[in-house]
Write a protein that holds these residues in place. Structure first.
Motif, PDB file in Angstrom:
ATOM      1  N   GLY A  54       5.666  -0.085  -7.581  1.00 20.00           N
ATOM      2  CA  GLY A  54       4.444   0.664  -7.923  1.00 20.00           C
ATOM      3  C   GLY A  54       3.845   0.296  -9.265  1.00 20.00           C
TER       4      GLY A  54
ATOM      5  N   ARG B 134       6.315  12.174   5.590  1.00 22.11           N
ATOM      6  CA  ARG B 134       7.370  11.953   4.590  1.00 22.11           C
ATOM      7  C   ARG B 134       7.849  13.273   3.975  1.00 22.11           C
ATOM      8  NH1 ARG B 134       6.358   7.963  -0.343  1.00 22.11           N
ATOM      9  NH2 ARG B 134       4.472   9.210  -0.567  1.00 22.11           N
TER      10      ARG B 134
ATOM     11  N   HIS C  95      10.802   9.297  11.921  1.00 23.09           N
ATOM     12  CA  HIS C  95      11.488   7.995  11.836  1.00 23.09           C
ATOM     13  C   HIS C  95      12.817   8.028  11.106  1.00 23.09           C
ATOM     14  CE1 HIS C  95       7.844   6.463  13.430  1.00 23.09           C
ATOM     15  NE2 HIS C  95       7.144   6.830  12.379  1.00 23.09           N
ATOM     16  N   GLN C  96      12.976   8.989  10.193  1.00 26.26           N
ATOM     17  CA  GLN C  96      14.216   9.035   9.419  1.00 26.26           C
ATOM     18  C   GLN C  96      14.529  10.494   9.093  1.00 26.26           C
ATOM     19  OE1 GLN C  96      13.921   7.052   5.638  1.00 26.26           O
ATOM     20  NE2 GLN C  96      16.087   6.608   5.557  1.00 26.26           N
TER      21      GLN C  96
ATOM     22  N   TYR D 110      12.704  10.820   3.326  1.00 24.67           N
ATOM     23  CA  TYR D 110      12.991  10.967   4.756  1.00 24.67           C
ATOM     24  C   TYR D 110      11.657  10.956   5.482  1.00 24.67           C
ATOM     25  CZ  TYR D 110      17.611  12.485   3.273  1.00 24.67           C
ATOM     26  OH  TYR D 110      18.860  12.529   2.717  1.00 24.67           O
ATOM     27  N   HIS D 111      11.738  10.897   6.810  1.00 22.29           N
ATOM     28  CA  HIS D 111      10.517  11.027   7.601  1.00 22.29           C
ATOM     29  C   HIS D 111      10.847  11.951   8.768  1.00 22.29           C
ATOM     30  CE1 HIS D 111       7.195  10.096  10.293  1.00 22.29           C
ATOM     31  NE2 HIS D 111       6.548   9.693   9.209  1.00 22.29           N
TER      32      HIS D 111
ATOM     33  N   THR E  11      -0.209   4.129 -18.374  1.00 18.43           N
ATOM     34  CA  THR E  11       0.776   3.572 -17.430  1.00 18.43           C
ATOM     35  C   THR E  11       1.542   2.409 -18.049  1.00 18.43           C
ATOM     36  OG1 THR E  11      -0.720   4.177 -15.651  1.00 18.43           O
ATOM     37  CG2 THR E  11       1.031   2.636 -15.103  1.00 18.43           C
TER      38      THR E  11
ATOM     39  N   LEU F 148       0.838  -1.202   0.000  1.00 19.49           N
ATOM     40  CA  LEU F 148       0.000   0.000   0.000  1.00 19.49           C
ATOM     41  C   LEU F 148       0.875   1.255   0.000  1.00 19.49           C
ATOM     42  CD1 LEU F 148      -2.735  -1.026   2.595  1.00 19.49           C
ATOM     43  CD2 LEU F 148      -3.038  -0.628   0.138  1.00 19.49           C
ATOM     44  N   PRO F 149       0.312   2.410  -0.355  1.00 24.86           N
ATOM     45  CA  PRO F 149       1.071   3.651  -0.264  1.00 24.86           C
ATOM     46  C   PRO F 149       1.666   3.799   1.143  1.00 24.86           C
ATOM     47  CG  PRO F 149      -1.012   4.042  -1.378  1.00 24.86           C
ATOM     48  CD  PRO F 149      -1.041   2.604  -0.891  1.00 24.86           C
TER      49      PRO F 149
ATOM     50  N   THR G 198      11.559   3.200  -0.399  1.00 23.55           N
ATOM     51  CA  THR G 198      12.717   3.131   0.504  1.00 23.55           C
ATOM     52  C   THR G 198      13.457   1.814   0.303  1.00 23.55           C
ATOM     53  OG1 THR G 198      11.488   4.435   2.132  1.00 23.55           O
ATOM     54  CG2 THR G 198      13.379   3.183   2.958  1.00 23.55           C
TER      55      THR G 198
ATOM     56  N   ARG H  88       5.296  15.971  -0.675  1.00 25.54           N
ATOM     57  CA  ARG H  88       4.542  15.655  -1.899  1.00 25.54           C
ATOM     58  C   ARG H  88       3.094  16.129  -1.792  1.00 25.54           C
ATOM     59  NH1 ARG H  88       5.756   9.450  -3.581  1.00 25.54           N
ATOM     60  NH2 ARG H  88       3.503   9.450  -3.882  1.00 25.54           N
TER      61      ARG H  88
ATOM     62  N   TYR I 209      -4.497  13.078 -12.227  1.00 25.22           N
ATOM     63  CA  TYR I 209      -4.914  11.901 -11.450  1.00 25.22           C
ATOM     64  C   TYR I 209      -4.155  11.830 -10.131  1.00 25.22           C
ATOM     65  CZ  TYR I 209      -7.089  10.445 -15.802  1.00 25.22           C
ATOM     66  OH  TYR I 209      -7.875  10.396 -16.920  1.00 25.22           O
TER      67      TYR I 209
ATOM     68  N   ARG J 274      -0.100  -2.310 -10.698  1.00 31.07           N
ATOM     69  CA  ARG J 274      -0.908  -1.905  -9.546  1.00 31.07           C
ATOM     70  C   ARG J 274      -2.312  -2.503  -9.616  1.00 31.07           C
ATOM     71  NH1 ARG J 274       0.282   3.302  -6.334  1.00 31.07           N
ATOM     72  NH2 ARG J 274       2.257   3.056  -7.369  1.00 31.07           N
TER      73      ARG J 274
ATOM     74  N   PHE K 271       6.232   9.311 -13.511  1.00 37.12           N
ATOM     75  CA  PHE K 271       5.146  10.285 -13.698  1.00 37.12           C
ATOM     76  C   PHE K 271       5.524  11.649 -13.107  1.00 37.12           C
ATOM     77  CE2 PHE K 271       1.910   6.628 -13.897  1.00 37.12           C
ATOM     78  CZ  PHE K 271       1.736   6.746 -15.259  1.00 37.12           C
TER      79      PHE K 271
ATOM     80  N   ALA L 136       4.001   1.882   2.453  1.00 33.97           N
ATOM     81  CA  ALA L 136       4.499   0.615   3.014  1.00 33.97           C
ATOM     82  C   ALA L 136       6.024   0.592   3.073  1.00 33.97           C
ATOM     83  CB  ALA L 136       3.983  -0.555   2.186  1.00 33.97           C
TER      84      ALA L 136
ATOM     85  N   ARG M 213       3.140   7.619   8.376  1.00 31.01           N
ATOM     86  CA  ARG M 213       4.351   7.585   7.552  1.00 31.01           C
ATOM     87  C   ARG M 213       4.266   8.567   6.377  1.00 31.01           C
ATOM     88  NH1 ARG M 213       6.497   1.560   6.327  1.00 31.01           N
ATOM     89  NH2 ARG M 213       6.998   0.922   8.451  1.00 31.01           N
TER      90      ARG M 213
END
Ligand code: AP5
Ligand code: ZN
Length: 216
Positions: free
Chosen positions: A85, A127, A141-142, A137-138, A64, A8-9, A15, A160, A52, A88, A35, A11, A123
């Motif tokens: 990705g 991000r 967490h990162q 990065y996070h 795609t 999933l987005p 990374t 994003r 989209y 899908r 894209f 996940a 997450r």
């Protein structure tokens, strides 16, 4: 080796894909990255895809599949690659199988990076992505050493557009059933392995390498 990362987005596909592809020295191919690059360059395809992506919806299959196949036809993919990705949905998976069969190739392993949905929202909203080299990065967490720039290339970090909470929820809703169906498709082909994506990043990489029968 041809490897595919499902999940999933949020996940951790991107990374892990960077780490594993670097380790195996094969290209990392992400349709999301392709894209975003096209959108940044303001090509017709990029502008179309952006409409989209901004809404968290999938870009139509025809566009795609065309983009992915064009990338896979490049010479650097002859000795293997790692897909992130794409595919899908099952239509994209069938198109990929057909393309690979036409080149006497096939997928070696599909890794499903499984993470509880409650973690994914945190997450993605936390991000930050490097506008130069694309590393994620996070904020918790990162975290990067300097809040606004990349440790590796010093380019600016961006949030994003599709990582706003409402769009993240829409992306999770849209992708849930599709990811489950894809996992079923590859389970039937007996090439699926599932890893626990909620562990820390290095532990997830090690588990993926074990699924590929490679010890780190
Ligand atoms: P895409 O860019 O592929 O986005 P996605 O699938 O939604 O996945 P993400 O990139 O959001 O998440 P990820 O799993 O890569 O997580 P990451 O490693 O960054 O696609 C974007 C859009 O393009 C789609 O919505 C669609 O519109 C279009 N598109 C793309 N492909 C398409 C296709 N095939 N068909 C149709 N449309 C398509 O990690 C997330 C965060 O968590 C980061 O901050 C990271 O640092 C952190 N993190 C990662 N791992 C861990 C860990 N183990 N512990 C703690 N934190 C972690
Ligand atoms: Zn960078």
């Amino acid at each position: 080796m041809i490897i595919l990362l499902l999940g999933l987005p949020g996940a951790g596909k991107g990374t892990q894909a960077k780490r594993i592809a670097d380790y195996l020295r094969i290209p990392h191919i992400s349709t999301g990255d392709l894209f975003r690059k096209a959108a940044q360059e303001r090509t017709e395809l990029g502008l179309q895809a952006r409409e989209y992506m901004e809404k968290g919806e999938l870009v139509p299959d025809g566009v795609t599949i065309g983009l992915a196949v064009k990338r896979l036809a490049r010479a650097d993919c002859e000795k293997g690659f790692l897909l992130d990705g794409f595919p899908r949905n099952v239509i994209q998976a069938e198109a990929l199988d057909q393309y690979l069969a036409s080149r006497f190739m096939r997928i070696d392993r599909v890794i499903d990076v499984a993470v509880d949905e409650t973690l994914l929202l945190e997450r993605l909203t936390g991000r930050r992505v490097c506008s130069g080299c694309g590393v994620s990065y996070h904020t918790i967490h990162q975290p990067p050493k300097n809040a606004d720039c990349c440790d590796l290339c010093e380019a600016r970090l961006i949030h994003r557009e599709d990582d706003q909470e409402s769009t993240v929820l829409e992306r999770l809703r849209i992708n849930k059933d599709l990811t489950d169906s894809l996992a079923g498709y590859y389970k039937a082909a007996e090439i699926l392995r599932t890893v626990d994506g909620s562990q820390e990043i290095g532990a997830v990489s090690n588990e993926i390498l074990e699924c590929l029968d490679i010890r780190s």
